[in-house]
Design a protein around this motif. Structure first.
Motif, PDB file in Angstrom:
ATOM      1  N   PRO A   1       9.686 -22.395 -17.086  1.00  0.00           N
ATOM      2  CA  PRO A   1       9.095 -21.338 -17.915  1.00  0.00           C
ATOM      3  C   PRO A   1       9.770 -19.991 -17.699  1.00  0.00           C
ATOM      4  N   PHE A   2      10.150 -19.693 -16.452  1.00  0.00           N
ATOM      5  CA  PHE A   2      10.836 -18.433 -16.183  1.00  0.00           C
ATOM      6  C   PHE A   2      12.164 -18.362 -16.923  1.00  0.00           C
ATOM      7  N   GLY A   3      12.781 -19.532 -17.094  1.00  0.00           N
ATOM      8  CA  GLY A   3      14.052 -19.577 -17.807  1.00  0.00           C
ATOM      9  C   GLY A   3      13.924 -19.098 -19.244  1.00  0.00           C
ATOM     10  N   LEU A   4      12.769 -19.352 -19.869  1.00  0.00           N
ATOM     11  CA  LEU A   4      12.536 -18.873 -21.235  1.00  0.00           C
ATOM     12  C   LEU A   4      12.533 -17.358 -21.269  1.00  0.00           C
ATOM     13  N   TRP A   5      11.868 -16.751 -20.284  1.00  0.00           N
ATOM     14  CA  TRP A   5      11.842 -15.284 -20.201  1.00  0.00           C
ATOM     15  C   TRP A   5      13.237 -14.731 -19.945  1.00  0.00           C
ATOM     16  N   LEU A   6      13.939 -15.331 -19.005  1.00  0.00           N
ATOM     17  CA  LEU A   6      15.276 -14.854 -18.640  1.00  0.00           C
ATOM     18  C   LEU A   6      16.217 -14.946 -19.837  1.00  0.00           C
ATOM     19  N   ASP A   7      16.123 -16.023 -20.584  1.00  0.00           N
ATOM     20  CA  ASP A   7      16.982 -16.208 -21.751  1.00  0.00           C
ATOM     21  C   ASP A   7      16.688 -15.143 -22.801  1.00  0.00           C
ATOM     22  N   TYR A   8      15.405 -14.884 -23.023  1.00  0.00           N
ATOM     23  CA  TYR A   8      15.002 -13.877 -24.017  1.00  0.00           C
ATOM     24  C   TYR A   8      15.481 -12.491 -23.604  1.00  0.00           C
ATOM     25  N   VAL A   9      15.204 -12.098 -22.371  1.00  0.00           N
ATOM     26  CA  VAL A   9      15.593 -10.775 -21.894  1.00  0.00           C
ATOM     27  C   VAL A   9      17.116 -10.636 -21.866  1.00  0.00           C
ATOM     28  N   GLY A  10      17.797 -11.694 -21.462  1.00  0.00           N
ATOM     29  CA  GLY A  10      19.260 -11.655 -21.434  1.00  0.00           C
ATOM     30  C   GLY A  10      19.845 -11.400 -22.810  1.00  0.00           C
ATOM     31  N   ASP A  11      19.277 -12.030 -23.835  1.00  0.00           N
ATOM     32  CA  ASP A  11      19.752 -11.813 -25.205  1.00  0.00           C
ATOM     33  C   ASP A  11      19.578 -10.359 -25.624  1.00  0.00           C
ATOM     34  N   ARG A  12      18.404  -9.800 -25.319  1.00  0.00           N
ATOM     35  CA  ARG A  12      18.147  -8.409 -25.727  1.00  0.00           C
ATOM     36  C   ARG A  12      19.067  -7.436 -24.977  1.00  0.00           C
ATOM     37  N   LEU A  13      19.263  -7.655 -23.683  1.00  0.00           N
ATOM     38  CA  LEU A  13      20.134  -6.772 -22.912  1.00  0.00           C
ATOM     39  C   LEU A  13      21.569  -6.849 -23.414  1.00  0.00           C
ATOM     40  N   ARG A  14      22.026  -8.034 -23.745  1.00  0.00           N
ATOM     41  CA  ARG A  14      23.401  -8.192 -24.240  1.00  0.00           C
ATOM     42  C   ARG A  14      23.593  -7.399 -25.530  1.00  0.00           C
ATOM     43  N   VAL A  15      22.630  -7.500 -26.433  1.00  0.00           N
ATOM     44  CA  VAL A  15      22.746  -6.799 -27.713  1.00  0.00           C
ATOM     45  C   VAL A  15      22.733  -5.285 -27.500  1.00  0.00           C
ATOM     46  N   VAL A  16      21.787  -4.791 -26.691  1.00  0.00           N
ATOM     47  CA  VAL A  16      21.693  -3.349 -26.465  1.00  0.00           C
ATOM     48  C   VAL A  16      22.965  -2.819 -25.811  1.00  0.00           C
TER      49      VAL A  16
END
Length: 296
Positions: free
Chosen positions: A96-111
């Motif tokens: 489940p933590f991996g879902l959060w990490l994947d989501y946050v990683g995507d947003r940080l990469r874009v920003v």
């Protein structure tokens, strides 16, 4: 370390995905995932972290004016990001933590990539338009992730209201199509009807008004599904690919116009989703006697 085959990896792909992922990323991501699965012990979360690091390297390259290198690194970052889910499904090691990490990683990469690109070009050219484009990219990306869950809440509430007013004696067309994705709605409903006759359930289509306005849409959906492509033809993935891969490869002069066109297309698509949900909400019958207007 493992005896997985390419077919094993292919079986872990999503049933439907963005066209950019299906045609431009998965052919490479699947083969890299096979190497990772068979020859390393790296975890899905490890791949996500690696994707984030390469994403930061992409942002740094953009900031230094190395547009081609930045585009290549962004593509590699996204490719690795597509691998973590495949490895998780293949080995059953997702968390489940991996879902959060994947989501946050995507947003940080874009920003990071947006501002690396925007402020990097501004420092070299003094053109404020690239900074405005960077801000626009970030705002649109965040809007997309806010809009999606809210639309889902509205859709869920609409479905619940329909089921309540029809006393539960109905099956939504979306549910029927989920089990028969390659069939057009009429065919899927007919097949389901043969099974549901004993229960008295009927198929209701909350998108009936939308289908009446756009009769070609169902055929278009089936065309895409048969190629494993979802109907989100201009989703965030295509938006990111246009801004961070295509535009940098075309050169500095393409950054603002490509971002503007991609942003307009993304916004138009998001508004089309809002339009569909609005039409569906208007289809809710006020009583069981009015259910005819949403029957397939």
């Amino acid at each position: 370390m493992g005896g997985f085959t390419l077919n094993d990896i292919l079986a872990t792909r999503k049933p439907r995905d963005s066209w950019w992922t299906v045609f431009m990323v998965d052919p490479l991501a699947c083969r890299l995932a096979l190497l990772v699965a068979n020859h390393t012990s790296i975890t899905p979360n490890g791949l996500t972290r690696l994707s984030m690091l390469i994403g930061f390297a992409s942002a740094a390259a953009f900031a230094e004016g190395m547009l081609v290198a930045g585009a290549a690194l962004f593509y590699l970052s996204f490719t690795i990001d597509c691998m973590d889910g495949k490895i998780a499904r293949l080995k059953g090691t997702g968390t489940p933590f991996g879902l959060w990490l994947d989501y946050v990683g995507d947003r940080l990469r874009v920003v990071c990539c947006a501002f690396g690109l925007g402020f990097g070009e501004y420092s070299r050219t003094g053109d404020a338009d690239v900074v405005l484009a960077a801000v626009g990219v970030v705002v649109l990306d965040l809007f997309r992730y806010i809009n999606g869950p809210q639309l889902k809440r509205v859709k869920d509430a609409t479905r619940a209201l329909v089921e309540a007013r029809l006393d539960g004696q109905c099956v939504l067309a979306e549910s029927v199509l989920r089990g028969r994705p390659r069939a057009e709605l009429g065919q899927a409903a007919a097949e389901f009807g043969q099974v549901a006759d004993e229960t008295g359930a009927t198929v209701v289509d909350l998108q009936k008004a939308f289908h009446a306005r756009f009769p070609w849409y169902d055929r278009f959906r089936v065309f895409l599904v048969r190629r494993r492509v979802r109907t989100h033809v201009m989703s965030g993935i295509e938006f990111h690919a246009a801004v961070f891969v295509v535009a940098p490869l075309l050169g500095p002069a393409a950054l603002v116009p490509v971002s503007a066109v991609a942003g307009a297309l993304l916004l138009a698509f998001e508004m089309s989703l809002v339009y569909r949900v609005w039409l569906a909400s208007r289809q809710v019958p006020s009583s069981a006697a009015e259910r005819e207007k949403i029957l397939v």
